[in-house]
Design a protein around this motif. Structure first.
Motif, PDB file in Angstrom:
ATOM      1  N   SER A  98       0.401  -1.261   0.279  1.00 14.80           N
ATOM      2  CA  SER A  98       0.030  -0.159  -0.046  1.00 14.80           C
ATOM      3  C   SER A  98       0.835   0.636   0.752  1.00 14.80           C
ATOM      4  O   SER A  98       0.555   2.287  -0.792  1.00 14.80           O
ATOM      5  CB  SER A  98      -1.272   0.427   1.724  1.00 14.80           C
ATOM      6  N   GLY A  99       2.180   1.124   1.216  1.00 17.22           N
ATOM      7  CA  GLY A  99       2.795   2.408   0.883  1.00 17.22           C
ATOM      8  C   GLY A  99       2.724   2.593  -0.567  1.00 17.22           C
ATOM      9  O   GLY A  99       3.319   3.756  -1.106  1.00 17.22           O
ATOM     10  N   SER A 100       3.766   1.558  -1.290  1.00 19.18           N
ATOM     11  CA  SER A 100       3.969   1.526  -2.525  1.00 19.18           C
ATOM     12  C   SER A 100       2.997   2.178  -3.602  1.00 19.18           C
ATOM     13  O   SER A 100       3.477   3.299  -4.551  1.00 19.18           O
ATOM     14  CB  SER A 100       5.377   0.052  -3.326  1.00 19.18           C
ATOM     15  N   ASP A 101       1.665   1.687  -3.699  1.00 18.83           N
ATOM     16  CA  ASP A 101       1.225   1.666  -4.920  1.00 18.83           C
ATOM     17  C   ASP A 101       0.727   3.510  -4.626  1.00 18.83           C
ATOM     18  O   ASP A 101       0.467   4.674  -5.016  1.00 18.83           O
ATOM     19  CB  ASP A 101      -0.011   1.136  -4.648  1.00 18.83           C
ATOM     20  N   GLY A 102       0.453   3.923  -2.757  1.00 18.53           N
ATOM     21  CA  GLY A 102       0.349   5.560  -2.378  1.00 18.53           C
ATOM     22  C   GLY A 102       1.100   5.913  -3.322  1.00 18.53           C
ATOM     23  O   GLY A 102       0.785   7.423  -3.326  1.00 18.53           O
ATOM     24  N   ALA A 103       2.571   5.947  -2.953  1.00 16.55           N
ATOM     25  CA  ALA A 103       3.910   6.760  -3.601  1.00 16.55           C
ATOM     26  C   ALA A 103       3.520   6.412  -5.361  1.00 16.55           C
ATOM     27  O   ALA A 103       3.524   7.517  -5.753  1.00 16.55           O
ATOM     28  CB  ALA A 103       5.103   6.111  -3.431  1.00 16.55           C
ATOM     29  N   ARG A 104       3.361   5.580  -5.472  1.00 14.47           N
ATOM     30  CA  ARG A 104       3.355   5.719  -7.289  1.00 14.47           C
ATOM     31  C   ARG A 104       1.918   7.214  -7.357  1.00 14.47           C
ATOM     32  O   ARG A 104       2.233   7.606  -8.670  1.00 14.47           O
ATOM     33  CB  ARG A 104       2.737   4.128  -7.412  1.00 14.47           C
ATOM     34  N   PHE A 105       0.309   7.183  -6.742  1.00 19.82           N
ATOM     35  CA  PHE A 105      -0.200   7.226  -7.032  1.00 19.82           C
ATOM     36  C   PHE A 105       0.591   9.740  -6.953  1.00 19.82           C
ATOM     37  O   PHE A 105       0.168  10.030  -8.225  1.00 19.82           O
ATOM     38  CB  PHE A 105      -0.862   7.520  -5.952  1.00 19.82           C
ATOM     39  N   ILE A 106       1.600   8.997  -6.254  1.00 22.23           N
ATOM     40  CA  ILE A 106       1.708  10.408  -5.584  1.00 22.23           C
ATOM     41  C   ILE A 106       2.857  11.131  -6.729  1.00 22.23           C
ATOM     42  O   ILE A 106       2.870  12.429  -7.045  1.00 22.23           O
ATOM     43  CB  ILE A 106       2.177  10.422  -4.065  1.00 22.23           C
ATOM     44  N   VAL A 107       3.418  10.503  -6.633  1.00 19.59           N
ATOM     45  CA  VAL A 107       4.037  10.656  -8.175  1.00 19.59           C
ATOM     46  C   VAL A 107       3.724  10.593  -9.823  1.00 19.59           C
ATOM     47  O   VAL A 107       4.648  11.812  -9.761  1.00 19.59           O
ATOM     48  CB  VAL A 107       5.352   9.752  -8.061  1.00 19.59           C
ATOM     49  N   SER A 109       0.568  11.422  -9.939  1.00 22.02           N
ATOM     50  CA  SER A 109       0.212  12.994  -9.754  1.00 22.02           C
ATOM     51  C   SER A 109       0.692  14.379  -9.998  1.00 22.02           C
ATOM     52  O   SER A 109       0.703  15.087 -10.391  1.00 22.02           O
ATOM     53  CB  SER A 109      -0.729  12.680  -9.208  1.00 22.02           C
ATOM     54  N   VAL A 110       1.898  14.252  -9.350  1.00 28.45           N
ATOM     55  CA  VAL A 110       2.833  14.993  -9.976  1.00 28.45           C
ATOM     56  C   VAL A 110       3.746  15.126 -10.475  1.00 28.45           C
ATOM     57  O   VAL A 110       4.042  16.706 -11.545  1.00 28.45           O
ATOM     58  CB  VAL A 110       3.602  15.844  -8.065  1.00 28.45           C
ATOM     59  N   ALA A 111       4.555  14.496 -10.950  1.00 30.82           N
ATOM     60  CA  ALA A 111       5.912  14.548 -11.835  1.00 30.82           C
ATOM     61  C   ALA A 111       5.465  13.952 -13.278  1.00 30.82           C
ATOM     62  O   ALA A 111       5.917  14.239 -13.915  1.00 30.82           O
ATOM     63  CB  ALA A 111       6.988  13.745 -11.523  1.00 30.82           C
ATOM     64  N   GLY A 112       4.583  12.858 -12.819  1.00 35.00           N
ATOM     65  CA  GLY A 112       3.504  12.936 -14.763  1.00 35.00           C
ATOM     66  C   GLY A 112       2.530  13.654 -14.873  1.00 35.00           C
ATOM     67  O   GLY A 112       1.896  13.081 -15.810  1.00 35.00           O
ATOM     68  N   ILE A 113       2.259  14.567 -14.733  1.00 34.72           N
ATOM     69  CA  ILE A 113       1.249  15.954 -14.894  1.00 34.72           C
ATOM     70  C   ILE A 113      -0.248  14.950 -14.960  1.00 34.72           C
ATOM     71  O   ILE A 113      -0.708  15.192 -15.617  1.00 34.72           O
ATOM     72  CB  ILE A 113       2.046  16.083 -16.662  1.00 34.72           C
ATOM     73  N   GLY A 114      -0.402  14.845 -13.740  1.00 30.49           N
ATOM     74  CA  GLY A 114      -1.843  14.275 -13.176  1.00 30.49           C
ATOM     75  C   GLY A 114      -1.637  12.871 -13.494  1.00 30.49           C
ATOM     76  O   GLY A 114      -3.055  12.559 -14.018  1.00 30.49           O
ATOM     77  N   GLY A 115      -0.602  12.493 -13.785  1.00 28.82           N
ATOM     78  CA  GLY A 115      -0.642  11.091 -14.115  1.00 28.82           C
ATOM     79  C   GLY A 115      -1.049  10.537 -15.437  1.00 28.82           C
ATOM     80  O   GLY A 115      -0.795   9.118 -16.345  1.00 28.82           O
ATOM     81  N   LEU A 116      -0.588  11.731 -16.579  1.00 33.97           N
ATOM     82  CA  LEU A 116      -0.470  11.466 -18.350  1.00 33.97           C
ATOM     83  C   LEU A 116       0.466  10.914 -18.063  1.00 33.97           C
ATOM     84  O   LEU A 116       0.908   9.669 -19.301  1.00 33.97           O
ATOM     85  CB  LEU A 116      -0.676  12.698 -18.895  1.00 33.97           C
ATOM     86  N   ILE A 117       1.810  10.508 -18.156  1.00 28.35           N
ATOM     87  CA  ILE A 117       2.982  10.028 -17.466  1.00 28.35           C
ATOM     88  C   ILE A 117       3.118   8.758 -16.377  1.00 28.35           C
ATOM     89  O   ILE A 117       3.302   9.329 -15.646  1.00 28.35           O
ATOM     90  CB  ILE A 117       4.579  10.796 -17.485  1.00 28.35           C
ATOM     91  N   ASP A 118       3.759   7.955 -17.225  1.00 28.85           N
ATOM     92  CA  ASP A 118       4.328   6.645 -15.989  1.00 28.85           C
ATOM     93  C   ASP A 118       5.262   6.684 -14.951  1.00 28.85           C
ATOM     94  O   ASP A 118       5.877   6.075 -15.596  1.00 28.85           O
ATOM     95  CB  ASP A 118       3.818   5.614 -16.639  1.00 28.85           C
ATOM     96  N   VAL A 119       5.573   7.742 -14.657  1.00 23.54           N
ATOM     97  CA  VAL A 119       7.249   8.535 -14.574  1.00 23.54           C
ATOM     98  C   VAL A 119       7.364   7.283 -12.834  1.00 23.54           C
ATOM     99  O   VAL A 119       8.441   7.046 -13.854  1.00 23.54           O
ATOM    100  CB  VAL A 119       6.848  10.079 -13.450  1.00 23.54           C
ATOM    101  N   ALA A 120       6.124   6.370 -11.905  1.00 25.51           N
ATOM    102  CA  ALA A 120       6.630   5.766 -10.861  1.00 25.51           C
ATOM    103  C   ALA A 120       7.666   4.321 -11.638  1.00 25.51           C
ATOM    104  O   ALA A 120       7.750   4.173 -10.993  1.00 25.51           O
ATOM    105  CB  ALA A 120       5.711   5.616 -10.669  1.00 25.51           C
TER     106      ALA A 120
END
Length: 253
Positions: A98-107, A109-120
């Protein structure tokens, strides 16, 4: 009408229409699929809807959308899905995941421009597949008989409950505008159909009995996901206890 009411109405319609067909159901020898006659008819209906509507729309979408835009849309909805994944992680007591998936969403959402880029994924935060159907299975809720739901496809009684739970965890369901909400869910459905064009073609051509192929693929995949791939050797897709007058399945998948 908001999305929660729409979702509730659709689920009620699905359950009512399925129940209405039960009076004409001819049972099969497969204990996992006591409503096979009804299910086959519904799959034929769904196949026709897909053939004359969803598949052409998916093909048109894939033709119009540049590959980078298509991937961006897929990434966007995948990122939103990570909210529900994280919640289901917690309900299954997968704290580290859950920590990994939560971090994935945050990364994303922020670095990936709302999730358009899968930076995680680029920084080795893997995508996990958790949903409320799996959570119910982990809690011991039995899957119940196989069902084909009009417009929705393969499912089970537990799967229907899982879909309702996942809808409640999706923030798109709570947008004020029903038009925007419906549009986003529609776009997600079209994007998924477009992404599955090749896979569906291969599966259909390989299947001797299309119905049996998709039934077995669905039940086996759900079982695999509930057990995280660690399937007990003595487990079967669905067993019924002869001593249980209600025919309750022995094993939750």
């Amino acid at each position: 009408m908001n999305k929660r009411k729409i979702t509730s109405g659709l689920l009620s319609l699905v359950i009512i229409s399925t129940a209405a067909g039960c009076s004409s159901i001819r049972t099969s020898n497969d204990p996992r699929d006591p409503m096979e006659n009804w299910n086959r008819k519904v799959q034929t209906f769904n196949d026709n809807v897909d053939k004359y509507f969803m598949k052409p729309v998916g093909q048109g979408y894939q033709w119009v959308m540049p590959s980078f835009a298509d991937q961006a849309v897929t990434n966007f909805f995948s990122n939103i899905n990570d909210i529900g994944v994280t919640i289901n992680d917690l309900m299954q007591l997968k704290v580290a995941q859950s920590g990994s998936d939560g971090a994935r969403f945050i990364v994303n959402s922020v670095a990936g421009i709302g999730g358009l880029i899968d930076v995680a994924t680029m920084i080795d935060l893997p995508k996990h597949d958790e949903d409320f159907d799996q959570t119910l299975g982990v809690w011991g809720v039995p899957t119940g008989p196989y069902m084909v739901i009009p417009l929705f496809g393969s499912s089970t009684p537990r799967g229907i409950s899982g879909a309702a739970g996942d809808a409640a965890m999706n923030p798109i369901s709570y947008l004020d505008s029903g038009i925007i909400t419906s549009g986003l869910f529609g776009l997600n459905a079209i994007d998924k159909r477009a992404d599955n064009l090749t896979t569906e073609k291969i599966a259909s051509e390989a299947a001797v009995d299309r119905y049996e192929f998709f039934k077995n693929a669905y039940l086996q995949r759900r079982k695999y996901l509930v057990y995280d791939g660690n399937l007990p050797e003595d487990e079967y897709d669905l067993e019924f206890d002869a001593d249980d007058e209600n025919g309750a399945p022995l094993h939750p998948y």
